[in-house]
Design a protein around this motif. Structure first.
Motif, PDB file in Angstrom:
ATOM      1  N   PHE A 189      68.476  33.908  21.053  1.00  0.00           N
ATOM      2  CA  PHE A 189      67.999  35.275  20.805  1.00  0.00           C
ATOM      3  C   PHE A 189      67.294  35.754  22.068  1.00  0.00           C
ATOM      4  CE2 PHE A 189      66.390  38.830  18.460  1.00  0.00           C
ATOM      5  CZ  PHE A 189      67.133  38.885  17.282  1.00  0.00           C
ATOM      6  N   THR A 190      67.763  36.850  22.641  1.00  0.00           N
ATOM      7  CA  THR A 190      67.213  37.321  23.913  1.00  0.00           C
ATOM      8  C   THR A 190      65.948  38.153  23.694  1.00  0.00           C
ATOM      9  OG1 THR A 190      68.742  39.200  23.851  1.00  0.00           O
ATOM     10  CG2 THR A 190      69.413  37.252  25.121  1.00  0.00           C
ATOM     11  N   ASN A 191      65.198  38.297  24.768  1.00  0.00           N
ATOM     12  CA  ASN A 191      63.874  38.913  24.718  1.00  0.00           C
ATOM     13  C   ASN A 191      63.974  40.424  24.916  1.00  0.00           C
ATOM     14  OD1 ASN A 191      61.184  39.580  24.879  1.00  0.00           O
ATOM     15  ND2 ASN A 191      60.797  38.488  26.791  1.00  0.00           N
ATOM     16  N   PHE A 192      63.806  41.160  23.845  1.00  0.00           N
ATOM     17  CA  PHE A 192      63.854  42.629  23.887  1.00  0.00           C
ATOM     18  C   PHE A 192      62.747  43.228  24.726  1.00  0.00           C
ATOM     19  CE2 PHE A 192      61.977  40.911  20.038  1.00  0.00           C
ATOM     20  CZ  PHE A 192      60.669  41.337  20.159  1.00  0.00           C
ATOM     21  N   ILE A 232      57.691  32.220  20.532  1.00  0.00           N
ATOM     22  CA  ILE A 232      57.113  32.730  21.776  1.00  0.00           C
ATOM     23  C   ILE A 232      58.015  33.850  22.282  1.00  0.00           C
ATOM     24  CG2 ILE A 232      56.484  32.210  24.155  1.00  0.00           C
ATOM     25  CD1 ILE A 232      56.099  29.284  23.273  1.00  0.00           C
ATOM     26  N   ILE A 233      57.455  35.056  22.382  1.00  0.00           N
ATOM     27  CA  ILE A 233      58.182  36.191  22.941  1.00  0.00           C
ATOM     28  C   ILE A 233      57.549  36.469  24.303  1.00  0.00           C
ATOM     29  CG2 ILE A 233      58.918  38.576  22.612  1.00  0.00           C
ATOM     30  CD1 ILE A 233      58.398  38.213  19.613  1.00  0.00           C
ATOM     31  N   PRO A 241      55.804  43.438  17.920  1.00  0.00           N
ATOM     32  CA  PRO A 241      57.035  43.766  18.638  1.00  0.00           C
ATOM     33  C   PRO A 241      57.627  45.126  18.270  1.00  0.00           C
ATOM     34  CG  PRO A 241      57.199  41.636  17.518  1.00  0.00           C
ATOM     35  CD  PRO A 241      55.985  42.324  16.987  1.00  0.00           C
ATOM     36  N   ALA A 242      57.287  45.646  17.098  1.00  0.00           N
ATOM     37  CA  ALA A 242      57.975  46.843  16.606  1.00  0.00           C
ATOM     38  C   ALA A 242      57.931  48.019  17.589  1.00  0.00           C
ATOM     39  CB  ALA A 242      57.410  47.250  15.248  1.00  0.00           C
TER      40      ALA A 242
END
Length: 260
Positions: A189-192, A232-233, A241-242
């Motif tokens: 899952f990539t980091n937006f 961890i983002i 994150p929203a």
């Protein structure tokens, strides 16, 4: 009210004596208590409206311009299904019979693979391009048959880009588990929150829009499921994150609107 993309918008209203009005950062002339402002098209993002009275009191709000969307009955096609003569033929029959008004393709799917022949350098470097069809040719064919073309773009669930970034030492492109390794769910899952990841997805959307695709349907436009304190983002810390994801959508809306 609903507005139509590409068509002018006329804003009219009234203001009390002595009130100054600023719309989208531009002072508006008020004549005999009334004003009128014409926009060349509906703005892609909310625009700020600010009213100031003689005493300096202010009233402000954001004005939103929702776009009217055509009634759509569609069929979804993966790149593999469009490549299959029998499945493609069945969908073309539905078009010829007037039973559907749109065809939706996966531009980039859950596996991270791009089904059409993309020219995006990063997509080719990462090994994401399958290249089973020419997007411009397909769009031209379907438009000639009188149907809309929707591009489904799986955004941040992207095992291909996640693995490529990790192998290149770009760990901050990838959402991780508490062990500091890529999150095991979804295959990657990539980091937006990372500009390169955002730009990669915007480049795919823009390439599709330039090929004539009518709409982008964003999928996996979110963080992974699960507790935030279990992942961890990079660059986010404990922040929600929203708003970051909403900001990405606003950016995409602004950039894609120019292609109608």
């Amino acid at each position: 009210a609903l507005f139509r993309s590409g068509q002018p918008v006329l804003l009219t209203g009234e203001a009390e004596d002595g009130v100054s009005l600023v719309i989208a950062g531009v002072a508006v002339e008020i004549v005999d208590g009334a004003f009128a402002v014409e926009l060349s098209e509906p703005p892609a993002s909310p625009i700020p409206v600010l009213a100031i009275d003689r005493a300096g009191n202010t009233t402000s709000f954001d004005m939103v311009f929702p776009i009217a969307y055509p009634t759509t009955t569609g069929v979804h096609m993966s790149a593999a299904s469009w490549r299959n003569d029998r499945l493609r033929g069945a969908v073309l029959e539905l078009i010829d019979e007037g039973k559907i008004t749109a065809v939706e393709f996966s531009l980039k799917d859950e596996s991270g693979m791009i089904g059409y022949r993309s020219d995006i350098p990063l997509a080719n470097e990462a090994g994401a391009v399958i290249g089973w069809y020419d997007l411009e040719d397909v769009v031209a064919d379907l438009h000639g048959r009188g149907v809309r073309v929707v591009g489904r773009l799986v955004a941040f669930r992207d095992p291909v880009l996640a693995q490529y970034a990790w192998d290149q030492g770009n760990a901050d492109w990838v959402i991780q588990g508490l062990n500091g390794q890529p999150l095991s769910r979804y295959g990657g899952f990539t980091n937006f929150n990372h500009e390169a990841v955002r730009q990669y997805n915007l480049d795919i959307a823009t390439e599709a829009a330039q090929a004539g695709v009518d709409d982008i349907l964003w999928d996996y436009i979110r963080r992974p499921e699960g507790r935030l304190d279990g992942m961890i983002i990079p660059g986010m810390g404990d922040a929600d994150p929203a708003p970051v994801i909403v900001d990405f959508l606003a950016q995409a809306q602004r950039e894609l609107r120019r292609y109608d």
